[in-house]
Write a protein that holds these residues in place. Structure first.
Motif, mmCIF file in Angstrom:
data_model
loop_
_atom_site.group_PDB
_atom_site.id
_atom_site.type_symbol
_atom_site.label_atom_id
_atom_site.label_comp_id
_atom_site.label_asym_id
_atom_site.label_seq_id
_atom_site.Cartn_x
_atom_site.Cartn_y
_atom_site.Cartn_z
ATOM 1 N N GLU A 186 5.054 -49.775 -53.805
ATOM 2 C CA GLU A 186 5.838 -48.540 -53.927
ATOM 3 C C GLU A 186 6.646 -48.321 -52.663
ATOM 4 O OE1 GLU A 186 5.257 -43.885 -55.370
ATOM 5 O OE2 GLU A 186 3.551 -45.269 -55.271
ATOM 6 N N THR A 187 7.854 -47.783 -52.806
ATOM 7 C CA THR A 187 8.717 -47.505 -51.668
ATOM 8 C C THR A 187 9.239 -46.080 -51.770
ATOM 9 O OG1 THR A 187 10.855 -48.106 -52.668
ATOM 10 C CG2 THR A 187 9.471 -49.914 -51.813
ATOM 11 N N ASN A 188 10.110 -45.691 -50.831
ATOM 12 C CA ASN A 188 10.701 -44.354 -50.887
ATOM 13 C C ASN A 188 11.612 -44.180 -52.096
ATOM 14 O OD1 ASN A 188 12.406 -46.242 -49.329
ATOM 15 N ND2 ASN A 188 13.836 -44.534 -49.223
ATOM 16 N N PHE A 189 11.972 -45.286 -52.773
ATOM 17 C CA PHE A 189 12.769 -45.192 -53.990
ATOM 18 C C PHE A 189 11.890 -45.043 -55.231
ATOM 19 C CE2 PHE A 189 15.549 -47.550 -51.036
ATOM 20 C CZ PHE A 189 16.626 -46.670 -51.026
ATOM 21 N N GLY A 190 10.575 -45.009 -55.025
ATOM 22 C CA GLY A 190 9.660 -44.766 -56.124
ATOM 23 C C GLY A 190 8.877 -46.003 -56.525
ATOM 24 N N ARG A 191 7.958 -45.797 -57.426
ATOM 25 C CA ARG A 191 7.160 -46.901 -57.984
ATOM 26 C C ARG A 191 8.035 -47.766 -58.879
ATOM 27 N NH1 ARG A 191 3.551 -46.405 -62.504
ATOM 28 N NH2 ARG A 191 1.902 -47.984 -62.490
ATOM 29 N N VAL A 192 8.851 -47.110 -59.685
ATOM 30 C CA VAL A 192 9.889 -47.750 -60.487
ATOM 31 C C VAL A 192 11.195 -47.056 -60.139
ATOM 32 C CG1 VAL A 192 10.768 -48.131 -62.823
ATOM 33 C CG2 VAL A 192 8.313 -48.354 -62.368
ATOM 34 N N PHE A 193 12.242 -47.827 -59.873
ATOM 35 C CA PHE A 193 13.530 -47.211 -59.531
ATOM 36 C C PHE A 193 14.559 -47.517 -60.614
ATOM 37 C CE2 PHE A 193 13.016 -51.196 -57.226
ATOM 38 C CZ PHE A 193 14.179 -51.898 -57.513
ATOM 39 N N ASP A 194 15.428 -46.542 -60.863
ATOM 40 C CA ASP A 194 16.452 -46.660 -61.890
ATOM 41 C C ASP A 194 17.771 -47.062 -61.252
ATOM 42 O OD1 ASP A 194 15.284 -45.617 -64.555
ATOM 43 O OD2 ASP A 194 14.598 -44.160 -63.073
ATOM 44 N N VAL A 195 18.317 -48.194 -61.688
ATOM 45 C CA VAL A 195 19.588 -48.684 -61.162
ATOM 46 C C VAL A 195 20.689 -48.270 -62.128
ATOM 47 C CG1 VAL A 195 20.879 -50.702 -60.365
ATOM 48 C CG2 VAL A 195 18.377 -50.641 -60.144
#
Length: 391
Positions: A186-195
């Motif tokens: 997980e990162t600051n862009f979330g567990r899953v990130f939407d592109v």
């Protein structure tokens, strides 16, 4: 009894047996059945004693600390026992026995070390020709068949990039294959990130602009290892995916421009990622080498690059190397380009393969990808365990 030896989870099998074992000064020499001789340092042997007093049986973790061995430690008796094991009695009274397969697998003589290095999986570097032989895997097979899962991970390990087809076009469907490996990074862009294009983006990825070849999050001390990009919708004009094998560029640069290669592998470059909530910064060479001088990592995103910190006299060489690296990422010989369809998912080594995206027109149709990360260590662990289970 052989059962009191606490051995690694792996199986250690060898066609070679111990023919003879003797003391040589303070160390131990083993003559193998194929004529090879391995000399084992006394502290190395004692450090690796597999008895239940030195290794915790439940976890197979070492509890003995080599500092507790006396400085004057020597082998007082060395022989090969009836079971074919190396039997060592130490001058302090401790008794160690070693399986021949384990000793052969870890022998420290130059021939054995070179042999192990030759057997280690090697990266298969590629360029534009890889577009015709990119390995494609079926989502349902990966989810149900460990043999297929192992084949996928080995391909991912060796080439750095794979395509998975048949992923359900549902939100977070990419987590199924990711969890078949291990847990998510997980990162600051979330567990899953939407592109997709957003009104107030915190990354250039969340706009419709062209993205040049880059690795994700070079601003972190440890970049994410595997990146998953799953296509849910791709109706917009443009937005084709481009991939560049950073290892192939490094190999070509080493051969064609060695001075630039020396610079790009030693001079740290700053990468920054800042918004109103976070501020990540890290500096490291664009190309990292391991202890053997082999390329182990590529770290680059021009849109996240900070000012170069170096002596004025070093700047010409640094910019020669940097400009060459960027120019090579644009060369057709290194690039493959594909357009994703719904249900397709790129899975690639983010610390090796740079990815890019052509500009797309958000007014021409929707474009929505989802991404997540799994660290490279998790892939390697899963490969090792699967190899024990299905081999």
């Amino acid at each position: 009894m052989i059962e009191d030896l606490i051995i690694d989870w792996r199986r250690f099998e060898s066609n070679e047996s111990i023919g003879h074992a003797v003391r040589t000064a303070d160390d131990v020499a083993v003559d193998w059945s194929d004529g090879r001789r391995s000399v084992f340092n006394r502290f190395w042997l004692r450090d690796n004693c597999p008895c239940a007093r030195c290794v915790l049986p439940l976890t197979r973790e070492q509890v003995f600390e080599i500092i507790d061995a006396p400085d004057e430690l020597t082998p007082s008796d060395v022989h090969c026992d009836d079971a074919g094991r190396l039997d060592v009695v130490w001058s302090d009274g401790h008794h160690s026995r070693y399986l021949p397969g384990w000793l052969r697998a870890h022998a420290t003589d130059a021939t054995s070390r070179a042999e192990r290095r030759a057997q280690h999986p090697r990266s298969i570097i590629w360029g534009a020709e890889h577009a015709d032989r990119l390995q494609t895997f079926d989502h349902d097979a990966l989810m149900t068949d460990d043999v297929a899962l192992l084949a996928w991970l080995e391909s991912l390990r060796d080439t750095g990039m794979t395509l998975v087809r048949g992923v359900p076009d549902q939100a977070e469907a990419l987590l199924g294959p990711a969890h078949r490996i291990s847990h998510i990074r997980e990162t600051n862009f979330g567990r899953v990130f939407d592109v997709r294009s957003k009104p107030s983006p915190d990354s250039a990825a969340y706009t419709s602009v062209n993205l040049p070849p880059h690795t994700d999050l070079p601003t972190r001390e440890l970049q994410p290892g595997l990146q998953f990009l799953h296509c849910l919708v791709n109706d917009a004009t443009g937005g084709e995916s481009i991939f560049v094998d950073g290892f192939a560029i490094a190999d070509a640069m080493r051969r064609e421009r060695p001075a630039c290669f020396a610079t790009i592998t030693t001079v740290p470059i700053a990468f920054w990622n800042r918004d109103d909530r976070t501020d990540y910064r890290w500096s490291a060479p664009v190309i990292a080498l391991d202890a053997h001088g082999d390329v182990s990592e590529v770290r680059f995103a021009n849109f996240l690059r900070g000012p170069i910190e170096a002596e004025e006299g070093e700047m010409p060489a640094i910019y020669d190397a940097l400009r060459l690296f960027q120019a090579m990422t644009r060369e057709a010989r290194f690039r493959i380009e594909r357009r994703l369809a719904p249900g397709d998912m790129w899975v690639f080594d983010n610390r090796r393969v740079m990815h890019a995206r052509r500009e797309f027109d958000p007014q021409s149709g929707a474009r929505h990808l989802q991404g997540t990360y799994v660290d490279r260590d998790e892939m390697m662990s899963r490969i090792r365990v699967l190899t024990r289970q299905v081999a």
